[in-house]
Design a protein around this motif. Sequence first.
Motif, PDB file in Angstrom:
ATOM      1  N   MET A  70      -7.084  16.572  30.094  1.00 47.22           N
ATOM      2  CA  MET A  70      -7.362  15.155  30.337  1.00 47.22           C
ATOM      3  C   MET A  70      -8.281  14.947  31.544  1.00 47.22           C
ATOM      4  N   ASN A  71      -8.835  16.045  32.058  1.00 53.63           N
ATOM      5  CA  ASN A  71      -9.727  16.002  33.227  1.00 53.63           C
ATOM      6  C   ASN A  71      -9.061  15.336  34.437  1.00 53.63           C
ATOM      7  N   LEU A  72      -7.792  15.603  34.627  1.00 51.35           N
ATOM      8  CA  LEU A  72      -7.041  15.042  35.757  1.00 51.35           C
ATOM      9  C   LEU A  72      -6.590  16.104  36.749  1.00 51.35           C
ATOM     10  N   GLU A  73      -7.043  17.349  36.574  1.00 50.23           N
ATOM     11  CA  GLU A  73      -6.543  18.434  37.426  1.00 50.23           C
ATOM     12  C   GLU A  73      -6.889  18.264  38.899  1.00 50.23           C
ATOM     13  N   ASN A  74      -7.880  17.419  39.220  1.00 51.87           N
ATOM     14  CA  ASN A  74      -8.190  17.145  40.629  1.00 51.87           C
ATOM     15  C   ASN A  74      -7.330  16.031  41.205  1.00 51.87           C
ATOM     16  N   GLN A  75      -6.662  15.291  40.349  1.00 52.71           N
ATOM     17  CA  GLN A  75      -5.864  14.144  40.790  1.00 52.71           C
ATOM     18  C   GLN A  75      -4.359  14.411  40.717  1.00 52.71           C
ATOM     19  N   VAL A  76      -3.949  15.241  39.776  1.00 54.83           N
ATOM     20  CA  VAL A  76      -2.525  15.557  39.629  1.00 54.83           C
ATOM     21  C   VAL A  76      -2.351  17.069  39.731  1.00 54.83           C
ATOM     22  N   LYS A  77      -1.435  17.473  40.597  1.00 54.90           N
ATOM     23  CA  LYS A  77      -1.145  18.895  40.804  1.00 54.90           C
ATOM     24  C   LYS A  77       0.300  19.154  40.408  1.00 54.90           C
ATOM     25  N   PHE A  78       0.531  20.260  39.774  1.00 46.85           N
ATOM     26  CA  PHE A  78       1.884  20.652  39.404  1.00 46.85           C
ATOM     27  C   PHE A  78       2.241  21.931  40.139  1.00 46.85           C
ATOM     28  N   LYS A  79       3.483  21.980  40.621  1.00 47.89           N
ATOM     29  CA  LYS A  79       3.939  23.126  41.404  1.00 47.89           C
ATOM     30  C   LYS A  79       5.293  23.603  40.884  1.00 47.89           C
ATOM     31  N   LEU A  80       5.490  24.899  40.954  1.00 41.27           N
ATOM     32  CA  LEU A  80       6.774  25.511  40.628  1.00 41.27           C
ATOM     33  C   LEU A  80       7.549  25.624  41.933  1.00 41.27           C
ATOM     34  N   MET A  81       8.421  24.650  42.185  1.00 43.57           N
ATOM     35  CA  MET A  81       9.186  24.681  43.426  1.00 43.57           C
ATOM     36  C   MET A  81      10.352  23.711  43.378  1.00 43.57           C
ATOM     37  N   ASP A  82      11.292  23.936  44.272  1.00 47.41           N
ATOM     38  CA  ASP A  82      12.465  23.101  44.446  1.00 47.41           C
ATOM     39  C   ASP A  82      12.123  21.973  45.424  1.00 47.41           C
ATOM     40  N   TYR A  83      12.634  20.784  45.174  1.00 45.60           N
ATOM     41  CA  TYR A  83      12.329  19.640  46.051  1.00 45.60           C
ATOM     42  C   TYR A  83      12.776  19.894  47.492  1.00 45.60           C
ATOM     43  N   ARG A  84      13.751  20.769  47.689  1.00 44.63           N
ATOM     44  CA  ARG A  84      14.241  21.053  49.042  1.00 44.63           C
ATOM     45  C   ARG A  84      13.252  21.879  49.851  1.00 44.63           C
ATOM     46  N   GLU A  85      12.249  22.458  49.202  1.00 49.08           N
ATOM     47  CA  GLU A  85      11.243  23.269  49.887  1.00 49.08           C
ATOM     48  C   GLU A  85      10.073  22.434  50.410  1.00 49.08           C
ATOM     49  N   LEU A  86       9.947  21.212  49.938  1.00 48.08           N
ATOM     50  CA  LEU A  86       8.805  20.368  50.324  1.00 48.08           C
ATOM     51  C   LEU A  86       8.910  19.898  51.762  1.00 48.08           C
ATOM     52  N   PHE A 110      20.607  15.362  48.544  1.00 49.79           N
ATOM     53  CA  PHE A 110      19.419  14.991  47.777  1.00 49.79           C
ATOM     54  C   PHE A 110      18.732  13.794  48.440  1.00 49.79           C
ATOM     55  N   PHE A 111      19.488  12.738  48.692  1.00 49.16           N
ATOM     56  CA  PHE A 111      18.889  11.533  49.259  1.00 49.16           C
ATOM     57  C   PHE A 111      18.384  11.755  50.686  1.00 49.16           C
ATOM     58  N   ASN A 112      19.070  12.575  51.455  1.00 46.19           N
ATOM     59  CA  ASN A 112      18.578  12.883  52.806  1.00 46.19           C
ATOM     60  C   ASN A 112      17.244  13.615  52.746  1.00 46.19           C
ATOM     61  N   GLN A 113      17.129  14.583  51.840  1.00 46.32           N
ATOM     62  CA  GLN A 113      15.877  15.323  51.696  1.00 46.32           C
ATOM     63  C   GLN A 113      14.754  14.410  51.219  1.00 46.32           C
ATOM     64  N   VAL A 114      15.051  13.598  50.214  1.00 44.13           N
ATOM     65  CA  VAL A 114      14.034  12.696  49.680  1.00 44.13           C
ATOM     66  C   VAL A 114      13.587  11.703  50.755  1.00 44.13           C
ATOM     67  N   GLU A 115      14.525  11.219  51.539  1.00 41.62           N
ATOM     68  CA  GLU A 115      14.172  10.289  52.612  1.00 41.62           C
ATOM     69  C   GLU A 115      13.219  10.947  53.612  1.00 41.62           C
ATOM     70  N   SER A 116      13.406  12.235  53.869  1.00 44.25           N
ATOM     71  CA  SER A 116      12.528  12.938  54.808  1.00 44.25           C
ATOM     72  C   SER A 116      11.115  13.119  54.246  1.00 44.25           C
ATOM     73  N   LEU A 117      10.965  12.997  52.932  1.00 39.79           N
ATOM     74  CA  LEU A 117       9.659  13.157  52.287  1.00 39.79           C
ATOM     75  C   LEU A 117       8.904  11.835  52.159  1.00 39.79           C
TER      76      LEU A 117
END
Length: 140
Positions: A70-86, A110-117
Amino acid sequence: MIRRPPRSTPLYSSAASDVYKRQPNQRVLDIGCGWGTLAIDIAKKTQCEVVGITLSENQLKYAKQKAKEMNLENQVKFKLMDYRELKEKFDRIVSVGMFEHVGRKFYKKFFNQVESLLKDDGILYVPILDKQFNKLGEEL
């Protein structure tokens, strides 16, 4: 501080409209992005940078290929990772269909980690289908 909408607020419609009230160049995180459909949809409809994360190699491969087609690879990135690593900051965070897999005893973490992001004026959208959440949600 993550706040719960008033009980009288239709959660889904209210939160969904807030998530889509984005400004160009905002950063959006899709936690548990699955096959990438939502992340790609957000990228198509906005000028936002979107990051989708998953724990599935098959989903990652598919989502990356779909974004490329869809020619969106410069706008959307996908990563193999756990949300706690962000460690990055985002203007909007969405997580559809993943929260139920976190496990009740990890809701607060979960909510504490998300809040930090989230940036200070950021918005989180997590539709929750867990009947037990109402009890724990009062404690968050």
